[in-house]
Design a protein around this motif. Structure first.
Motif, PDB file in Angstrom:
ATOM      1  N   ASP A 177     -26.180  12.541  13.227  1.00  0.00           N
ATOM      2  CA  ASP A 177     -25.149  12.259  12.221  1.00  0.00           C
ATOM      3  C   ASP A 177     -23.828  12.931  12.610  1.00  0.00           C
ATOM      4  O   ASP A 177     -22.753  12.329  12.509  1.00  0.00           O
ATOM      5  N   ALA A 178     -23.923  14.200  13.046  1.00  0.00           N
ATOM      6  CA  ALA A 178     -22.709  14.917  13.448  1.00  0.00           C
ATOM      7  C   ALA A 178     -22.061  14.233  14.648  1.00  0.00           C
ATOM      8  O   ALA A 178     -20.840  14.045  14.698  1.00  0.00           O
ATOM      9  N   ALA A 179     -22.880  13.827  15.616  1.00  0.00           N
ATOM     10  CA  ALA A 179     -22.353  13.198  16.833  1.00  0.00           C
ATOM     11  C   ALA A 179     -21.686  11.863  16.524  1.00  0.00           C
ATOM     12  O   ALA A 179     -20.630  11.541  17.078  1.00  0.00           O
ATOM     13  N   ARG A 180     -22.290  11.088  15.619  1.00  0.00           N
ATOM     14  CA  ARG A 180     -21.704   9.787  15.255  1.00  0.00           C
ATOM     15  C   ARG A 180     -20.302   9.961  14.678  1.00  0.00           C
ATOM     16  O   ARG A 180     -19.381   9.240  15.015  1.00  0.00           O
ATOM     17  N   GLN A 181     -20.157  10.960  13.797  1.00  0.00           N
ATOM     18  CA  GLN A 181     -18.831  11.219  13.201  1.00  0.00           C
ATOM     19  C   GLN A 181     -17.818  11.603  14.276  1.00  0.00           C
ATOM     20  O   GLN A 181     -16.655  11.185  14.228  1.00  0.00           O
ATOM     21  N   ALA A 182     -18.267  12.433  15.221  1.00  0.00           N
ATOM     22  CA  ALA A 182     -17.354  12.888  16.279  1.00  0.00           C
ATOM     23  C   ALA A 182     -16.919  11.707  17.145  1.00  0.00           C
ATOM     24  O   ALA A 182     -15.741  11.585  17.509  1.00  0.00           O
ATOM     25  N   LEU A 183     -17.863  10.813  17.458  1.00  0.00           N
ATOM     26  CA  LEU A 183     -17.536   9.632  18.264  1.00  0.00           C
ATOM     27  C   LEU A 183     -16.548   8.737  17.526  1.00  0.00           C
ATOM     28  O   LEU A 183     -15.607   8.203  18.110  1.00  0.00           O
ATOM     29  N   GLU A 184     -16.772   8.601  16.218  1.00  0.00           N
ATOM     30  CA  GLU A 184     -15.885   7.754  15.421  1.00  0.00           C
ATOM     31  C   GLU A 184     -14.468   8.321  15.420  1.00  0.00           C
ATOM     32  O   GLU A 184     -13.496   7.596  15.615  1.00  0.00           O
ATOM     33  N   MET A 185     -14.353   9.642  15.210  1.00  0.00           N
ATOM     34  CA  MET A 185     -13.015  10.246  15.201  1.00  0.00           C
ATOM     35  C   MET A 185     -12.322  10.068  16.556  1.00  0.00           C
ATOM     36  O   MET A 185     -11.120   9.825  16.630  1.00  0.00           O
ATOM     37  N   ALA A 186     -13.111  10.189  17.620  1.00  0.00           N
ATOM     38  CA  ALA A 186     -12.537  10.069  18.968  1.00  0.00           C
ATOM     39  C   ALA A 186     -12.322   8.606  19.366  1.00  0.00           C
ATOM     40  O   ALA A 186     -11.727   8.334  20.413  1.00  0.00           O
ATOM     41  N   ALA A 187     -12.792   7.681  18.527  1.00  0.00           N
ATOM     42  CA  ALA A 187     -12.726   6.242  18.833  1.00  0.00           C
ATOM     43  C   ALA A 187     -13.396   5.940  20.176  1.00  0.00           C
ATOM     44  O   ALA A 187     -12.848   5.228  21.025  1.00  0.00           O
TER      45      ALA A 187
END
Ligand code: COA
Length: 331
Positions: free
Chosen positions: A61-71
């Motif tokens: 879950d944490a990684a998904r959010q980070a990927l989303e922020m980084a596009a």
């Protein structure tokens, strides 16, 4: 010829379990009080994973959010490093996260350096980017220490909580965002803080006996760890700053492993860093081990306190003993 690249930290994310246990609840478990815990540690509650909760889920879950922020698409990730001491599987949990994210091109491995794991992982990831080997790395710090806490030991059980935080690191031809670092270990002090395997002899055949057993709950000499942290953490930050050619005044934020508010205050005081530059969220989460730095980073980034270009001095410390600092720029 290998092309040397700079590092940009382009995204962050975090996840914590829904269940919160406050200090009053803790005082129904062991002989303690909200007053003792909050004045000695700054902790008011901690989040705890339930029996169905997995490290894999929190970390993903944490990684998904980070990927989303980084596009960044999961399929563009080259490497996943999971800093943890509490894997779902001792063979490693990073591959399960790779599958969960659909990061089909990524290699994935676990890295264990206890509460220093995120800083050690940051520096490890940076080496792959600097050498031009990988362009996009997801670094996760995640721990479910509640699995290994001795819930009858008031000297330790009040301190810990569960959570996960993640960042995306990418190569850049522009200015390098990792400005300096220093990592240290001292195995001579290993017995200050352990989550140790305890083998029992198990006879196989003839005169062959092997050791089988289980891990023992967390055991800690709190005063020794406290002394170690307030002495060694300022030293390692100063060393990393020296490498970065920066003075203490040039730091925008001090982001320490969230172990104890008194440790944060003492380190900041030794370095002459004012309170308003010290990031602290341990009141809400307790000590979440490898997760604590990226979890706190995610909160201050999403609240807008930390702005692009800000210089952050991060330091982890804990079992091993291990300690380390990294000076980096947010975005
Ligand atoms: N509630 C109430 N009393 C407690 C207690 C609790 N949860 N835990 C310990 N006590 C008692 C002790 O038994 C002791 O009582 P005594 O004097 O009658 O023997 C008294 O409080 C003082 O204990 P002490 O260990 O000296 O407290 P402290 O001020 O050193 O605080 C820590 C204890 C654990 C909070 C502190 O040492 C610390 O934070 N150390 C670093 C730990 C850490 O960060 N570990 C993780 C690193 S990654």
């Amino acid at each position: 010829m290998v092309q040397l690249s700079g590092i940009a930290i382009t995204g962050c994310g975090s996840a914590v379990p829904n269940v919160a246990l406050g200090n009053d609840g803790m005082s129904r478990l062991v002989d303690t009080s909200d007053e003792w815990i909050s004045t000695r540690t700054g902790i008011r509650q901690r989040r705890l994973a339930d029996a169905q909760g997995s490290l894999r889920q929190l970390a993903s879950d944490a990684a998904r959010q980070a990927l989303e922020m980084a596009a960044v698409q999961a399929t563009d990730v080259d490497l996943i490093i999971l800093a943890t001491s509490t894997p779902d599987d001792l063979f490693g949990t990073a591959s399960q996260i790779q599958a969960e994210l659909g990061a089909t091109r990524a290699a994935a491995f676990d890295l264990t350096a206890a509460c220093s794991g995120f800083v050690f992982g940051l520096v490890t990831a940076a080496q792959f980017i600097r050498t031009g080997t990988y362009r996009t790395i997801v670094l996760i710090g995640a721990d479910v220490l509640s699995r290994w806490t001795d819930w009858s030991d008031r000297r330790t059980c009040v301190l810990f909580g569960d959570g996960a935080g993640a960042i995306v690191m990418q190569s850049t031809s522009e200015r390098d965002g990792l400005l300096g670092f220093e990592l240290r270990s001292d195995g001579n002090q290993n017995n200050c803080l352990t989550l140790a395997f305890q083998p029992q002899p198990h006879h196989l055949v003839d005169d062959i006996a092997i050791g089988q057993g289980s891990f023992q709950p967390i055991a800690m000499n709190g005063q020794e760890v406290y002394r170690f942290a307030v002495k060694k953490v300022p030293e390692v930050i100063e060393k990393a700053l020296f490498r970065a050619h920066l003075s203490v005044e040039q730091i925008d934020w001090l982001l320490l492993h969230q172990a104890n508010q008194r440790i944060l205050d003492a380190v900041a005081q030794r370095l002459g860093i004012p309170d308003e530059k010290v990031i602290s969220n341990m009141a809400q989460y307790g000590n979440t081990s490898a997760a604590s730095i990226p979890l706190a980073l995610d909160e201050v980034v999403r609240s807008g306190r930390v702005q692009p270009g800000d210089v952050i001095a991060a330091a982890g410390f804990g079992a091993g003993l291990t300690w380390g600092a990294a000076i980096f720029r947010w975005r």
